[in-house]
Scaffold this motif. Structure first.
Motif, short mmCIF file in Angstrom:
data_model
loop_
_atom_site.label_atom_id
_atom_site.label_comp_id
_atom_site.label_asym_id
_atom_site.label_seq_id
_atom_site.Cartn_x
_atom_site.Cartn_y
_atom_site.Cartn_z
N MET A 1 46.88 98.95 45.13
CA MET A 1 46.01 97.79 45.39
C MET A 1 46.05 96.85 44.20
O MET A 1 46.31 97.27 43.07
N PRO A 2 45.77 95.57 44.44
CA PRO A 2 45.81 94.60 43.34
C PRO A 2 44.59 94.70 42.44
O PRO A 2 43.58 95.30 42.80
N SER A 3 44.68 94.10 41.26
CA SER A 3 43.51 93.94 40.39
C SER A 3 42.74 92.73 40.88
O SER A 3 43.30 91.63 40.98
N VAL A 4 41.45 92.92 41.22
CA VAL A 4 40.73 91.85 41.93
C VAL A 4 39.51 91.32 41.19
O VAL A 4 38.86 90.40 41.69
N GLY A 5 39.14 91.85 40.03
CA GLY A 5 38.03 91.24 39.33
C GLY A 5 37.06 92.19 38.67
O GLY A 5 37.39 93.34 38.37
N VAL A 6 35.82 91.70 38.48
CA VAL A 6 34.78 92.43 37.75
C VAL A 6 33.55 92.57 38.65
O VAL A 6 33.42 91.87 39.65
N PRO A 7 32.60 93.47 38.31
CA PRO A 7 31.43 93.69 39.16
C PRO A 7 30.59 92.43 39.36
O PRO A 7 30.50 91.57 38.49
N ILE A 8 29.96 92.36 40.52
CA ILE A 8 29.19 91.19 40.91
C ILE A 8 28.04 90.91 39.95
O ILE A 8 27.61 89.76 39.81
N THR A 9 27.54 91.91 39.25
CA THR A 9 26.43 91.71 38.31
C THR A 9 26.82 90.81 37.14
O THR A 9 25.96 90.27 36.45
N GLU A 10 28.13 90.63 36.90
CA GLU A 10 28.58 89.79 35.79
C GLU A 10 28.81 88.35 36.21
O GLU A 10 29.22 87.51 35.39
N CYS A 11 28.54 88.03 37.49
CA CYS A 11 28.88 86.71 38.01
C CYS A 11 28.09 85.60 37.33
O CYS A 11 28.65 84.57 36.95
#
Length: 681
Positions: free
Chosen positions: A537-547
């Protein structure tokens, strides 16, 4: 009568065994006598010669073997003049002990190497720090000039070529910040060359470990499973898998392939027991079959594993010193041995054979919960790759054959675990208590008995060979996840191992990726392997709490996508069952949301069944908790914060039937989006 007793005399032991008249005497030994035999006697019974006497004192012996009759006459004090009816007396004459045979073979074949591999301890059941000193070791504070020079070499900077077009270099420069130039230099003098962008990735990976606040939580864990997987993924896999020279191989939880020999005061003079060491992690030469680095994950400070590994290292460095082709008097083979302790400290030992033939041991500690100490430790492991290549060049290929011959010659020798058990048995009989610890814990036992996935790296590389990616490391705290790097640009992707019986891959593949409402992680490729499946699977980002911290203007848009993605799952009768911030990721550059980790997901028939527990309603509660974590600590001036916290409370309603569906929540979120659009307009 059908049953009677044998009265057996063996080396000052008299054993009474109840047997059947139809039993063959030879079959009695393994089944009846071994449980009664003490010490190493049981191992010798298979080669015993039997003198049997029936109730009429008639010898059942081959007439050419008359010498055995004298033993019975010698033992007349032990037996009555007239044998008791229903008893048979047996005199057992033991053949040579298998260990004695093995010792003779070793002394005949290669006595010098056999001697170098010998270790003397106070008790084979538990090895102590005093045993290390007992084996001609100098537990030095600093070491001699050769060791000091080697330590300075381990701290040499890593040489790289500055390239502002190299995104991996620029990313590492940003992540390490002030620490970057502590470890890297654009000048080649007195520096080791960088092994490529993968080394930059390894350093960034380690810093992320601390930014993610994983380090202290690892230390606080009582077991060693998490410590072991975190240590290997953070510190071992970068240098020893991603950047390993072709002449060396990295192994986990496997035997070295040859024994060391151990004895204590309880054993007969001249006898030894064999022990085939196994390291939690080690680097071994393909050419010589010899370990140049060994590592033990040792959560139990009282177990003796720490001291056992150090003594095994003593035997190793002696053998290496014997074969090492020195180019100068100061040129020494130096072995690195690492113990990772319960408080997540790496105790790094360097061992050499000094001019007086004593083994010098120098220790340095690295607190792996501290960023600077950890970066220095990783730095030294990368530098040690160059030293290990040099050691490998100066050890002869014939060493592999010598070690194989030693292993074969010792095959009949009693094993350390058997000797330790027998010592413990004797000690228990005399004291009624015992504190002996078995020295033969498997890796699973060392790691708290946890069932972690075990991978065949050749199988994984074979799967990846059809892709643009290659293996880099396992992930912090997630041993079922592996980071892989693109072969050309070193961009990241991930492999996930799914055990047999789990439907994660099937669930993801059943969802239409072309539907823009589907925010499920895409599967780039998948394979069946031993024990389960892998998917890429691709690398897709960081947890939503860091938005909010990274993309405050897109916070509501990110929440909208998360709600939309979960509503899409529910509309397709799929419950995620593990919704949390770590499983809802967003890409910082685009704000696009992806839902990951479908390991607990399941297909449901009635999505809102009128039962106390509904998988769909469980998802509602979990997303309510996620919303709360996202917004509770944000300033009250954040648009729609209070309204979204109110929705969170509704989703977490103690009455499952009063929780709003995700479609209802989505409608309300879209109203917020529309109101913001009107304000902007």
């Amino acid at each position: 009568m059908s049953d009677f007793y044998l009265r057996v005399f063996i080396e000052n032991q008299i054993i009474a065994v109840k047997v059947n008249r139809n039993d063959f005497v030879c079959s009695i030994f393994p089944s009846q006598l071994k449980p009664h035999a003490e010490g190493d006697l049981a191992a010798r019974l298979s080669g015993a010669v039997v003198s049997q006497y029936d109730a009429l004192k008639t010898a059942c012996l081959d007439k050419s073997n008359q010498g055995k009759l004298n033993m019975a006459l010698y033992l007349k004090d032990y037996f009555p003049e007239q044998p008791v009816d229903g008893h048979v007396h047996i005199v057992v004459e033991l053949g040579p002990h298998p260990t004695e045979v093995a010792v003779k073979r070793l002394n005949d074949a290669n006595p010098e190497i056999f001697k170098l591999l010998q270790l003397t301890v106070a008790s084979v059941g538990k090895w102590t720090w005093k045993d290390v000193a007992r084996n001609n070791c100098d537990l030095s504070v600093a070491g001699d000039n050769a060791l000091m020079e080697f330590k300075r070499g381990l701290d040499s900077k890593r040489w790289f070529v500055e390239d502002d077009r190299n995104d991996t270099y620029l990313s590492t420069l940003r992540i390490l910040d002030n620490d970057f130039h502590t470890h890297f230099t654009p000048h080649s003098q007195n520096a080791f060359p960088l092994c490529g962008n993968r080394e930059f990735v390894a350093f960034s990976h380690t810093v992320e470990f601390y930014l993610g606040k994983v380090a202290n939580s690892v230390r606080e864990q009582s077991g060693s499973t998490l410590k072991a997987s975190t240590f290997t993924s953070t510190f071992a896999h970068g240098p020893f898998i991603a950047c390993m020279p072709q002449t060396l191989v990295y192994k986990e939880g496997l035997s070295w392939g040859f024994p060391v020999f151990v004895r204590d005061a309880h054993m007969r003079p001249g006898t030894w027991c064999s022990h085939r060491p196994k390291s939690d992690s080690c680097v071994i030469s393909e050419r010589t079959g010899f370990p140049y680095l060994i590592c033990q994950i040792d959560p139990d400070t009282d177990s003796g594993d720490h001291n056992r590994m150090l003594l095994q290292a003593v035997a190793l460095v002696r053998v290496a010193h014997h074969f090492y082709e020195r180019e100068s008097p100061e040129d020494r083979f130096i072995l690195m041995a690492i113990v990772v302790t319960a408080d997540f400290t790496a105790q790094r030992y360097l061992l050499e054979v000094a001019v007086d033939n004593k083994v010098t041991i120098v220790r340095d500690d690295f607190d792996l919960t501290k960023k600077q100490a950890s970066l220095r430790f990783l730095h030294q492991l990368f530098n040690h790759l160059s030293f290990m290549e040099e050691f490998d060049r100066k050890l002869p290929a014939e060493l592999k054959q010598v070690l194989a011959a030693i292993d074969e010659a010792s095959s009949s020798m009693i094993h350390l675990s058997i000797q330790a058990r027998d010592n413990k048995s004797r000690h228990s009989e005399s004291t009624s208590t015992s504190t002996t610890t078995s020295p033969n814990r498997s890796l699973d036992a060392v790691r708290g008995g946890a069932s972690e996935p075990r991978y065949d790296m050749h199988e994984i590389e074979e799967c990846l060979s059809s892709t643009a990616y290659t293996f880099f490391s396992t992930m912090h705290m997630y041993p079922h996840l592996m980071m892989v790097l693109h072969r050309e640009n070193d961009s990241r992707a991930y492999l996930k191992f799914v055990r047999e019986g789990c439907e994660e891959i099937q669930v993801i593949q059943s969802l239409d990726l072309s539907d823009e409402r589907n925010h499920t992680i895409p599967i780039l490729d998948s394979w069946e392997i031993s024990g389960g499946s892998l998917y890429l699977m691709p690398s897709v980002g960081v947890p939503i709490t860091e938005c909010y911290e990274m993309l405050p203007a897109k916070l509501l848009y990110v929440v909208q996508q998360a709600v939309e993605g979960i509503a899409f799952l529910h509309s397709h009768n799929v419950a995620h069952l593990d919704i949390k911030p770590d499983n809802i990721l967003f890409a910082p550059d685009t704000g696009v949301v992806t839902i990951i980790d479908f390991g607990l997901s399941k297909r449901v028939q009635d999505i809102l069944a009128r039962t106390p527990f509904s998988p769909i309603r469980a998802d509602l509660w979990s997303f309510g908790q996620t919303l709360y974590e996202v917004f509770v600590d944000l300033p009250s001036i954040v648009p729609h914060r209070d309204a979204l916290l109110a929705i969170s409370a509704e989703l977490c309603n103690g009455d499952p039937f009063k929780r709003p569906s995700m479609n209802d929540v989505l409608t309300r979120i879209l109203d917020f989006v529309d109101s913001e659009a009107m304000l902007v307009g």
